[in-house]
Design an enzyme around this catalytic site. Sequence first.
Site, mmCIF file in Angstrom:
data_model
loop_
_atom_site.group_PDB
_atom_site.id
_atom_site.type_symbol
_atom_site.label_atom_id
_atom_site.label_comp_id
_atom_site.label_asym_id
_atom_site.label_seq_id
_atom_site.Cartn_x
_atom_site.Cartn_y
_atom_site.Cartn_z
ATOM 1 N N LYS A 21 -2.994 41.262 -14.766
ATOM 2 C CA LYS A 21 -3.908 41.873 -13.779
ATOM 3 C C LYS A 21 -5.209 42.259 -14.465
ATOM 4 O O LYS A 21 -5.248 42.516 -15.679
ATOM 5 C CB LYS A 21 -3.284 43.088 -13.099
ATOM 6 C CG LYS A 21 -2.919 44.276 -14.018
ATOM 7 C CD LYS A 21 -4.060 45.194 -14.376
ATOM 8 C CE LYS A 21 -3.680 46.231 -15.438
ATOM 9 N NZ LYS A 21 -4.787 46.910 -16.077
ATOM 10 N N PRO A 110 -1.857 38.651 -23.614
ATOM 11 C CA PRO A 110 -1.888 39.381 -24.883
ATOM 12 C C PRO A 110 -1.334 40.801 -24.738
ATOM 13 O O PRO A 110 -1.366 41.375 -23.643
ATOM 14 C CB PRO A 110 -3.371 39.426 -25.247
ATOM 15 C CG PRO A 110 -4.056 38.495 -24.343
ATOM 16 C CD PRO A 110 -3.189 38.270 -23.157
ATOM 17 N N ALA A 112 -1.048 44.876 -25.371
ATOM 18 C CA ALA A 112 -1.962 46.038 -25.481
ATOM 19 C C ALA A 112 -3.407 45.615 -25.234
ATOM 20 O O ALA A 112 -4.320 45.975 -25.966
ATOM 21 C CB ALA A 112 -1.825 46.715 -26.846
ATOM 22 N N GLY A 117 0.636 43.344 -19.522
ATOM 23 C CA GLY A 117 1.625 42.310 -19.872
ATOM 24 C C GLY A 117 3.044 42.838 -19.957
ATOM 25 O O GLY A 117 3.987 42.160 -19.531
ATOM 26 N N GLY A 118 3.223 44.038 -20.497
ATOM 27 C CA GLY A 118 4.572 44.600 -20.597
ATOM 28 C C GLY A 118 5.155 44.875 -19.220
ATOM 29 O O GLY A 118 6.314 44.544 -18.945
ATOM 30 N N SER A 119 4.334 45.444 -18.346
ATOM 31 C CA SER A 119 4.783 45.701 -16.974
ATOM 32 C C SER A 119 5.095 44.383 -16.268
ATOM 33 O O SER A 119 6.037 44.288 -15.481
ATOM 34 C CB SER A 119 3.692 46.432 -16.181
ATOM 35 O OG SER A 119 3.379 47.643 -16.802
ATOM 36 N N ASP A 152 2.439 50.114 -13.516
ATOM 37 C CA ASP A 152 1.859 48.817 -13.146
ATOM 38 C C ASP A 152 2.920 47.805 -12.678
ATOM 39 O O ASP A 152 2.571 46.698 -12.257
ATOM 40 C CB ASP A 152 1.102 48.200 -14.334
ATOM 41 C CG ASP A 152 -0.174 48.970 -14.666
ATOM 42 O OD1 ASP A 152 -0.637 49.759 -13.813
ATOM 43 O OD2 ASP A 152 -0.700 48.771 -15.768
#
Length: 327
Positions: A21, A110, A112, A117-119, A152
């Site tokens: 996003k 990528p 952080a 991306g983690g969400s 997120d």
Amino acid sequence: MTHVTQDDGLAGTVTARVPAKVNLQLSVGPLRDDGYHDLVTVFHAVSLFDEVTVRMADRTSVVVSGEGGPAVPLGPANLAVRAAVALARATGRRSKGAGGVRIEIRKRIPVAAGLAGGSADAAAALVACNELWHAGLNNSELTHIGAQIGSDVPFALTGGTAVGIGRGERLTRALVSGSYQWVLAFGATGLATPDVFAACDRLRAARGARDGEAPAVPAPKLSTELMAALRSGDPAAVGPLLTNDLQPAALSLQPLLRRALSAGKEHGALGAIVSGSGPTCAFLAADPDAARDLAVAITGAGVCRAVVQVSGPAPGACVVESRALHP
Ligand code: ATP
């Protein structure tokens, strides 16, 4: 005659794809007593996707490959693992000892980078495990579980363009015409979201001290101008209305980002902004050709680690390949 089925090793696996996003608006309210800030944000999913494959296993484990893979935690701190465990618990599989899953994450988003991306991986794990286990949860049930993993995650499930309030997890779909062409410029090193919020609070406090009194930070408000521009479908109207209250904080932590933003503007970007907590910079272009030219120019300016050309709005997390075994 014997019918031979080739075993390609994919039986019992489900793969989901999930977008990154960018924030078209990110307004940050005052620091609350609980340490959080009220936000008003406009999320926009773009066509940069992670892929998550899950398969039944005795124990839950995760492997990560691709962009930034070595920086991603492999234990219970991994957001995809947390999502799978939460779903197993919510559906009663965990208490029956049947909630194990092997998770493979192929990263293109990528780490952080202000792109969630983690969400995204958590959202992909939710939809993939829901399919693998024939759990049958609907989108709102998955969203409820996702919101407990990270603010997120609900948007990564929904995709498209949406207004988020609260910590960003309470969503309303936004009415958007057309599609938007973006160039994303990745930074050489990541930025931790809590550090950027802390820098934002410090900058606001310093400004208050300089001006003699601490000005009250206003409650965040949705930009009606931005929403009207998004409805019009005109990128030239949207570009100047992109805003991010965290941008000064991200720039204070990585001053080189100023050069990236200037390079984009010099080479014709309609809008140039730090995405979320950064350090990714997002540049809006008029059309795919302009985006390609912009990507080439920003690459040539040598102001970032890598550049990709993407479009939005992109769909949210969805299953792209299912070889789930029959229940
Ligand atoms: P956001 O904008 O959502 O605050 P971000 O996009 O800046 O976050 P992420 O890529 O989501 O950052 O990663 C934030 C941190 O989450 C990483 O530093 C990493 O330690 C941790 N993390 C846990 N699981 C994952 C995962 N599957 N992929 C990436 N990071 C993960």
